[in-house]
Design a protein around this motif. Structure first.
Motif, short mmCIF file in Angstrom:
data_model
loop_
_atom_site.label_atom_id
_atom_site.label_comp_id
_atom_site.label_asym_id
_atom_site.label_seq_id
_atom_site.Cartn_x
_atom_site.Cartn_y
_atom_site.Cartn_z
N VAL A 21 0.76 -1.13 -0.07
CA VAL A 21 0.01 -0.14 -0.20
C VAL A 21 0.73 1.15 -0.02
CG1 VAL A 21 -1.68 1.13 1.27
CG2 VAL A 21 -2.06 -1.20 1.14
N GLN A 22 1.90 1.25 0.99
CA GLN A 22 2.75 2.35 0.93
C GLN A 22 3.48 2.59 -0.17
OE1 GLN A 22 2.99 4.76 3.81
NE2 GLN A 22 1.05 3.71 4.05
N ALA A 23 4.10 1.34 -0.93
CA ALA A 23 4.79 1.53 -2.11
C ALA A 23 3.77 2.04 -3.06
CB ALA A 23 5.16 -0.04 -2.58
N GLY A 24 2.58 1.72 -3.09
CA GLY A 24 1.58 1.91 -4.38
C GLY A 24 1.39 3.41 -4.46
N ILE A 25 1.30 4.05 -3.14
CA ILE A 25 0.78 5.40 -2.88
C ILE A 25 2.12 6.20 -3.48
CG2 ILE A 25 0.48 7.20 -1.31
CD1 ILE A 25 -0.89 5.02 0.59
N ILE A 26 3.09 5.91 -3.08
CA ILE A 26 4.41 6.48 -3.67
C ILE A 26 4.56 6.48 -5.03
CG2 ILE A 26 7.05 6.70 -3.53
CD1 ILE A 26 6.54 5.59 -0.75
N ALA A 27 4.58 5.37 -5.62
CA ALA A 27 4.56 5.29 -7.09
C ALA A 27 3.46 6.09 -7.80
CB ALA A 27 4.46 3.70 -7.32
N ASP A 28 2.22 6.07 -7.23
CA ASP A 28 1.15 6.89 -8.12
C ASP A 28 1.49 8.24 -7.75
OD1 ASP A 28 -0.19 4.58 -8.16
OD2 ASP A 28 -1.65 4.82 -6.80
N GLU A 29 2.06 8.75 -6.80
CA GLU A 29 2.37 10.10 -6.98
C GLU A 29 3.52 10.43 -7.80
OE1 GLU A 29 2.17 14.08 -5.10
OE2 GLU A 29 0.75 12.55 -5.26
N ILE A 30 4.36 9.44 -7.81
CA ILE A 30 5.54 9.98 -8.74
C ILE A 30 5.10 10.16 -10.30
CG2 ILE A 30 7.35 8.80 -10.05
CD1 ILE A 30 8.39 7.49 -7.23
N ARG A 31 4.01 9.18 -10.63
CA ARG A 31 3.57 9.22 -11.82
C ARG A 31 2.72 10.72 -12.09
NH1 ARG A 31 2.90 3.75 -11.02
NH2 ARG A 31 4.17 2.51 -12.39
N ARG A 32 1.92 10.92 -11.04
CA ARG A 32 1.34 12.16 -11.31
C ARG A 32 2.19 13.59 -11.23
NH1 ARG A 32 -0.58 16.62 -8.26
NH2 ARG A 32 0.70 16.17 -6.53
#
Length: 311
Positions: free
Chosen positions: A111-122
């Motif tokens: 979950v934490q890794a996914g949140i970070i990855a999504d923010e990087i793409r944004r």
């Protein structure tokens, strides 16, 4: 008698004038020491302040560095809240020509890794002219690689450990030990599956199958994120998504990474901005203690000794 009165008056006048003069001297010394204190503070501030951050000429070009060091978890030193704050500050700074995310992590919470990855793409979409590169040090595995796959490019050392694209759920079973010790488990639930994967009860095959379904679903999400991030650079093999890890040199061959590099070489040769500035959010002692206390309290409160982890 009149002369006596004049004498007393003159003495009083002298005493009064002396007191006034003493007050003036005290005020002058007070002003002097205040000015001296202000001068000392000014010199101290001049030595401490990074004037290049204020100067537009010097601030125009620098590389923003963010460290991701350790296990990725909500209450740990590496968590989504802190990393997102650092990413947003780095991308919003007009002086930063690019962002380098230095990763040394075995993974952690999906979950934490996914949140970070999504923010990087944004942020990459919002700032298309500002690239984000990942530099891998010793390890970039599981959740660490989940984050890295969202970057524009990934740079490694030839001996770095990269990969482990998989998901695990670990725990313990104590039923045999309890039988030997003569301990009886008395579990009461409202809801037939509320005792899901209880470590003190015999393993339930339906619960095991359901857990495996969840693992497989998260694994598919992980694989999709890697394929989306790496695209045509990825040279898929049957073992790529099996949880195996590779050296940095092999990861470049497989398309899991793009080349070799360090923070300094990427800043100097790729971004052309040798001035590296650290944007990492570093919690103070009180915050670290609070996080650790919260994590320990949550662990003690939890009834099950199992957890999902991309590591």
């Amino acid at each position: 008698m009149a002369e006596d009165g004049n004498w007393e008056r003159k003495v009083l006048e002298k005493v009064a004038l002396a007191a006034v003069e003493e007050q003036r001297r005290a005020r002058r010394w007070g002003v002097f020491f205040k000015l001296l204190g202000f001068a000392y503070l000014a010199i101290l501030l001049a030595a401490v302040i990074d004037w290049s951050a204020i100067s537009p000429e010097k601030a125009a070009r620098h590389t923003a560095l963010i460290d991701l060091q350790g296990v990725i978890q909500a209450k740990g030193d590496v968590n989504a809240d802190d990393v997102l704050s650092a990413l947003q500050a780095a991308f919003d700074d007009r002086g930063a020509v690019g962002v380098v995310l230095r990763i040394n992590s075995p993974g952690g919470s999906p979950v934490q890794a996914g949140i970070i990855a999504d923010e990087i793409r944004r942020l990459r979409a919002k700032h298309p002219d500002k690239p984000l590169y990942v530099v891998v040090e010793d390890v970039c595995a599981s959740g660490g690689y989940y984050v890295a796959a969202a970057a524009d490019k990934i740079f490694v050392d030839k001996a770095s450990i990269v990969g482990s694209i998989g998901v695990l759920m670990d725990g313990f079973g104590f039923t045999g030990t309890m039988e030997k010790l003569g301990i009886e488990r008395r579990l009461m639930t409202a809801g037939e599956n509320k005792g899901f994967l209880d470590p003190f009860s015999p393993q339930n095959e339906r619960h095991k199958a359901h857990a495996q379904q969840m693992l497989d679903e998260i694994h598919r999400q992980f694989i999709d994120e890697v394929k989306k991030g790496r695209g045509d650079r990825l040279k898929e093999t049957p073992e790529m998504f099996s949880g195996l890890m590779w050296t940095g040199a092999k990861s470049v061959e497989l398309g899991l990474a793009d080349g070799f590099g360090t923070v300094e070489s990427v800043a100097r040769d790729v971004l052309k901005a040798e001035d590296v500035r650290d944007y990492t959010v570093k919690p103070n002692f009180a915050e670290k203690f609070a996080r650790r206390f919260g994590a320990d309290a949550a662990a003690a409160f939890g009834a099950a000794l199992t957890r999902f982890s991309v590591r």
